[in-house]
Design a protein around this motif. Structure first.
Motif, PDB file in Angstrom:
ATOM      1  N   GLN A  29       0.806  -1.219   0.000  1.00 60.30           N
ATOM      2  CA  GLN A  29       0.000   0.000   0.000  1.00 60.30           C
ATOM      3  C   GLN A  29       0.841   1.271   0.000  1.00 60.30           C
ATOM      4  N   GLY A  30       2.117   1.145   0.322  1.00 58.83           N
ATOM      5  CA  GLY A  30       2.991   2.311   0.238  1.00 58.83           C
ATOM      6  C   GLY A  30       2.835   3.299   1.386  1.00 58.83           C
ATOM      7  N   ARG A  31       2.161   2.875   2.453  1.00 58.88           N
ATOM      8  CA  ARG A  31       2.035   3.737   3.643  1.00 58.88           C
ATOM      9  C   ARG A  31       2.458   2.944   4.880  1.00 58.88           C
ATOM     10  N   PRO A  32       3.768   2.672   4.985  1.00 60.85           N
ATOM     11  CA  PRO A  32       4.229   1.873   6.130  1.00 60.85           C
ATOM     12  C   PRO A  32       3.979   2.593   7.446  1.00 60.85           C
ATOM     13  N   ARG A  33       3.618   1.839   8.447  1.00 57.15           N
ATOM     14  CA  ARG A  33       3.362   2.408   9.773  1.00 57.15           C
ATOM     15  C   ARG A  33       4.400   1.869  10.753  1.00 57.15           C
ATOM     16  N   LEU A  34       4.859   2.739  11.626  1.00 58.91           N
ATOM     17  CA  LEU A  34       5.849   2.334  12.625  1.00 58.91           C
ATOM     18  C   LEU A  34       5.170   1.479  13.683  1.00 58.91           C
ATOM     19  N   ILE A  35       5.705   0.291  13.927  1.00 57.93           N
ATOM     20  CA  ILE A  35       5.085  -0.594  14.927  1.00 57.93           C
ATOM     21  C   ILE A  35       5.999  -0.861  16.129  1.00 57.93           C
ATOM     22  N   LYS A  36       7.314  -0.677  15.960  1.00 59.79           N
ATOM     23  CA  LYS A  36       8.245  -0.913  17.074  1.00 59.79           C
ATOM     24  C   LYS A  36       9.436   0.024  16.972  1.00 59.79           C
TER      25      LYS A  36
END
Length: 609
Positions: A315-322
């Motif tokens: 999707q090209g919208r990586p989200r920070l998870i850690k």
């Protein structure tokens, strides 16, 4: 007068018929002969010019037909041929306008003026000044009245606004933007006046980029010439052989003219261009801009497909998870330094890191120096410290103590070093597009023999995404030159490359067909690509292939219908049962049938939504 030759030909034709009815046959014959001879001379000059430019045209058939009909005294038939050829220009114009109506609609909607708000004085308050859209500068405050088209990309200053973005994204429902949200040029304002602050000039705004692509598509006629040339010499040769054979068998030169009047080349000269314009227009309506008909020919025959991963299959919208800081750093400090450095990066992971810092309320620092190493990472000097953010191999070369982070399926990592020492890892997740698996499956089941992934991301992440969507041939951790080399060596050809980022521009240009996911704004990838997808959906790749194949099929069928009917009628005319005048009129009907069939390209394939 739009078509002077048609008007003049009709006047001469009426005059000749009147002379014949009045019994002045010699007057009519000489009037027709002089006019047709002049038209033949003009056609001959044009034909010679085309040959000198390297284009062997089909005018020779019409030229020989006109000369033959005059030579045997069939001057009425010769006038009909002149009318047919000159009328072909009007017919092509009409069919062309019909075929490119959706392309033209995009151009016609292009905003031309903008309402700039300026402070006059304390008494008068704000003043509105209308300026050409090309004169709008970044930072100008614009008033967008109800139902007006947004002239440039801007940031919304009003509390909320509703906009119709269907011409940009394909989304049929109006979308609501909040204060500070981005408003794209080309969107139509709702029922309330709003204000925006220009963030891009007209030239760099979304809609003007689309308009530029459309103009390039409209101006391209290369495939039409190639298709016509492909059939021109064989069709001309066969027609002349049939006409000559009829003359030889009958010993009557009139038979030569009777056969040749049925061999006029309008199906090749008009039907193919109309079909390609129709395909370009249908693609534009679907949110796919093809840069000319040559692209239609290529994508119709595509046999291999290569995909970038981030922003294309994902999707090209990586989200920070850690956030995993190393000893001596805390999570917020690590994220702040990384986000400050990523301010100077165009990589999609950088956007996710910056958004995460903003969400946590961290104040970013300004770098005193910064540089980006394409596909590897970014180095910035922040508060006197050298911060490096990037791929593990790149950061390890700077900070040898950097360990490899353990990642779960679908995760990606940005490694951080500060002053040559490992500072930590930021783990992000970028989910695969929900439609990616079905697109890959469709391509494989519709003749695409090889599908591969070309990505600069680490192998573990690339393989996890690839296996989920059905791509097993994965090439990871690539630099741009390596992507280009793999795309150039990929077999079978033609090869279609689908990507979205600035770093994809070289490989998009190197592929036979470069497809850019350009829905999120104009990029270098869009400039290098042959096809730009305006809607943020990978399923439009399927639409592009389907439309290309349907358009080429329609163009070729229209040509074969014209050639088949002409050959059949010429064989019948060899017996002498079709007079020259009747043959000329019949050929007009053949031309009309092929052009009407060519307009089927506007409808697109049946399975296209």
């Amino acid at each position: 007068m739009r078509y002077p030759i048609i008007t003049l030909t009709v006047l001469v034709f009426v005059g000749v018929i009147t002379a014949l009815v009045a019994g002045a046959e010699n007057t009519g014959r000489w009037a027709a002969t002089i006019y047709v001879a002049a038209f033949i001379s003009w056609t001959l000059v044009r034909m010679v010019r085309d040959v000198l430019r390297g284009h062997v045209g089909l005018d020779i058939l019409a030229l020989v037909a006109m000369i033959a009909t005059l030579a045997v005294g069939e001057y009425v038939a010769s006038l009909i041929i002149v009318l047919m050829l000159s009328g072909g220009e009007a017919l092509e114009d009409f069919a062309g306008r019909r075929a490119k109506r959706d392309l033209s609609a995009l151009l016609d909607r292009s905003p031309r003026t903008a309402h700039v708000l300026e402070w006059a004085d304390a008494d008068a308050g704000e003043a509105i000044r209308d300026v050409p859209v090309d004169e709008v500068k970044i930072g100008d405050v614009l008033l967008i009245r109800p139902s007006e088209i947004v002239p440039v990309d801007g940031s919304l200053l009003t509390e909320t606004g509703s906009f119709d973005e269907s011409s940009l994204t394909g989304e049929s429902m109006p979308v609501t933007r909040e204060m500070g949200g981005e408003v794209l040029s080309g969107a139509i304002n709702g029922s309330r006046a709003v204000r925006i602050r220009a963030v891009r000039t007209s030239e760099d705004s979304q809609y003007q980029q689309i308009v530029a692509l459309v103009r390039a598509a409209e101006d391209s006629h290369a495939p039409v010439v190639r298709l016509a040339d492909r059939f021109a010499i064989p069709f001309t040769a066969v027609s002349l052989v049939l006409a000559g054979t009829a003359w030889a068998l009958s010993s009557d030169p009139t038979r030569f003219a009777e056969v040749l009047v049925l061999a006029t080349p309008c199906p090749l000269l008009i039907a193919a261009p109309v079909a390609f314009l129709g395909g370009l227009s249908r693609a534009a309506k679907a949110g796919v801009i093809m840069k000319g008909g040559a692209v239609i020919e290529q994508i119709a025959r595509v046999r291999s497909a290569a995909f970038d991963k981030t922003g294309t299959l994902t999707q090209g919208r990586p989200r920070l998870i850690k956030v995993r800081p190393a000893e001596g750093f805390d999570a917020d400090e690590l994220l702040m330094l990384a986000a400050s450095a990523e301010e100077y990066s165009s990589h999609v992971l950088a956007d996710g890191i910056r958004r995460a810092a903003e969400d946590r309320g961290l104040a970013l620092r300004t770098a005193s120096a910064a540089r980006e190493e394409a596909t590897n990472g970014v180095v910035a000097t922040i508060d006197g410290r050298t911060v490096t953010v990037g791929k593990p191999a790149y950061v390890i070369a700077i900070a040898p103590d950097t360990p490899r982070a353990a990642l779960d399926v679908g995760e990606a990592a940005a490694y951080v070093a500060v002053d040559g020492r490992f500072a930590g890892v930021l783990v992000l997740a970028d989910d695969a597009r929900p439609e990616a698996a079905s697109v890959v499956s469709w391509l494989r089941s519709h003749g695409i023999e090889r599908i591969i992934m070309l990505t600069g991301d680490v192998r573990s992440t690339a393989e996890s995404v690839g296996h989920r969507i059905g791509v097993d041939d994965i090439h990871a951790e690539l630099l741009p030159p390596e992507k280009v080399r793999l795309a150039q060596d990929l077999q079978p050809r033609p090869v279609m490359m689908i990507g979205d980022g600035v770093n994809d521009a070289p490989v998009l240009a190197a592929a036979d067909i470069g497809v850019a996911m350009g829905a999120k704004g104009a990029t270098a990838a869009g400039d290098a690509a042959d096809i730009v997808i305006l809607v943020d959906s990978l399923s439009k790749v399927v639409d592009a292939v389907s439309i290309g194949r349907h358009t080429l099929r329609v163009a070729l069928t229209a040509i074969w219908i014209g050639i088949g009917l002409s050959l059949a009628l010429m064989i019948v005319a060899m017996t002498g049962i079709i007079p020259a005048v009747a043959g000329a009129v019949t050929q007009e009907l053949v031309d009309l049938a092929t052009i009407l069939y060519a307009l089927r390209a506007l409808r697109g394939p049946r399975d296209l939504a």
